[in-house]
Scaffold this motif. Structure first.
Motif, PDB file in Angstrom:
ATOM      1  N   GLU A 110       0.832  -1.206   0.000  1.00  0.00           N
ATOM      2  CA  GLU A 110       0.000   0.000   0.000  1.00  0.00           C
ATOM      3  C   GLU A 110       0.867   1.256   0.000  1.00  0.00           C
ATOM      4  O   GLU A 110       0.574   2.227  -0.711  1.00  0.00           O
ATOM      5  CB  GLU A 110      -0.953  -0.024   1.194  1.00  0.00           C
ATOM      6  CG  GLU A 110      -2.031  -1.069   1.057  1.00  0.00           C
ATOM      7  CD  GLU A 110      -2.878  -1.282   2.311  1.00  0.00           C
ATOM      8  OE1 GLU A 110      -3.838  -2.061   2.239  1.00  0.00           O
ATOM      9  OE2 GLU A 110      -2.574  -0.668   3.358  1.00  0.00           O
ATOM     10  N   ASN A 129      -1.916   5.109  -5.614  1.00  0.00           N
ATOM     11  CA  ASN A 129      -2.793   4.969  -4.451  1.00  0.00           C
ATOM     12  C   ASN A 129      -2.990   6.346  -3.822  1.00  0.00           C
ATOM     13  O   ASN A 129      -2.744   6.538  -2.634  1.00  0.00           O
ATOM     14  CB  ASN A 129      -2.180   3.980  -3.445  1.00  0.00           C
ATOM     15  CG  ASN A 129      -3.182   3.515  -2.417  1.00  0.00           C
ATOM     16  OD1 ASN A 129      -4.369   3.819  -2.489  1.00  0.00           O
ATOM     17  ND2 ASN A 129      -2.707   2.778  -1.438  1.00  0.00           N
ATOM     18  N   TRP A 150      -4.789   7.167  -0.414  1.00  0.00           N
ATOM     19  CA  TRP A 150      -4.912   5.857   0.222  1.00  0.00           C
ATOM     20  C   TRP A 150      -6.232   5.164  -0.123  1.00  0.00           C
ATOM     21  O   TRP A 150      -6.859   4.538   0.715  1.00  0.00           O
ATOM     22  CB  TRP A 150      -4.725   5.962   1.733  1.00  0.00           C
ATOM     23  CG  TRP A 150      -3.389   6.517   2.083  1.00  0.00           C
ATOM     24  CD1 TRP A 150      -3.119   7.798   2.415  1.00  0.00           C
ATOM     25  CD2 TRP A 150      -2.142   5.833   2.065  1.00  0.00           C
ATOM     26  NE1 TRP A 150      -1.769   7.953   2.629  1.00  0.00           N
ATOM     27  CE2 TRP A 150      -1.149   6.752   2.427  1.00  0.00           C
ATOM     28  CE3 TRP A 150      -1.755   4.529   1.801  1.00  0.00           C
ATOM     29  CZ2 TRP A 150       0.198   6.416   2.519  1.00  0.00           C
ATOM     30  CZ3 TRP A 150      -0.419   4.194   1.902  1.00  0.00           C
ATOM     31  CH2 TRP A 150       0.535   5.127   2.253  1.00  0.00           C
ATOM     32  N   VAL A 185      -6.634   2.676  -2.369  1.00  0.00           N
ATOM     33  CA  VAL A 185      -6.448   1.244  -2.587  1.00  0.00           C
ATOM     34  C   VAL A 185      -6.043   0.592  -1.276  1.00  0.00           C
ATOM     35  O   VAL A 185      -5.015   0.927  -0.694  1.00  0.00           O
ATOM     36  CB  VAL A 185      -5.366   0.973  -3.661  1.00  0.00           C
ATOM     37  CG1 VAL A 185      -5.149  -0.520  -3.827  1.00  0.00           C
ATOM     38  CG2 VAL A 185      -5.758   1.619  -4.985  1.00  0.00           C
TER      39      VAL A 185
END
Length: 169
Positions: free
Chosen positions: A75, A84, A87, A89
């Motif tokens: 992540e 991403n 955030w 994902v």
């Protein structure tokens, strides 16, 4: 396999088929974790090159570690790569564990095919029934070709899902 990147070819096919139900980044992290022990042996010259880490019992333990650490590392990596933003994902825990277990178990299998010192079923037996099932050259080709097939399949499936998936409102 002599280098972890060879293991990524089959992982790319799995990613193409499972899409969001598989994390290629966690899978890749599991490949790296699997080869830390052989790297230490190569650097120090001491120990069994493909030791406990290249057994299925060792693979279970390393899969758990890879899932627990790889979820967050992946992540963060996606965020750093700009994939991403904010955030959005989040890798589900079950996806992290599935990806890590597929990664470590496939790693043992592929290495057992080509390395005579791999004992995949230790401590139950020292036999390696996978050794030489196919030639090392064929194994390398299969891993490389699977990377190309996986990449093509991934984009074909992504395109299909993007344009032909029924839109529900």
């Amino acid at each position: 396999m002599p280098f972890t990147p060879f293991h990524m070819g089959p992982g790319m096919v799995i990613k193409a088929l499972l899409q969001g139900s598989f994390s290629l980044m966690v899978f890749g992290w599991a490949q790296i974790v699997m080869d830390i022990q052989p790297l230490i042996v190569l650097i120090t010259g001491e120990g069994h090159l493909h030791g406990f880490s290249h057994t299925y019992v060792g693979a279970i333990l390393l899969a758990i570690f890879s899932a627990l650490s790889g979820k967050y590392l992946s992540e963060i990596g996606l965020f750093i790569l700009g994939l991403n933003k904010q955030w959005q994902v989040q890798i589900a825990w079950w996806v992290a564990f599935l990806s890590a277990f597929i990664g470590t178990f496939s790693h043992v299998l592929l290495d057992a095919i080509m390395h005579s010192d791999v004992e995949p079923f230790y401590p139950f037996t020292l036999n390696n029934p996978f050794l030489g099932v196919i030639s090392v050259q064929t194994l390398h080709k299969w891993c490389i070709y699977s990377a190309f097939v996986g990449g093509i399949l991934y984009f074909l499936v992504m395109g299909y899902l993007k344009f032909y998936r029924p839109k529900y409102k």
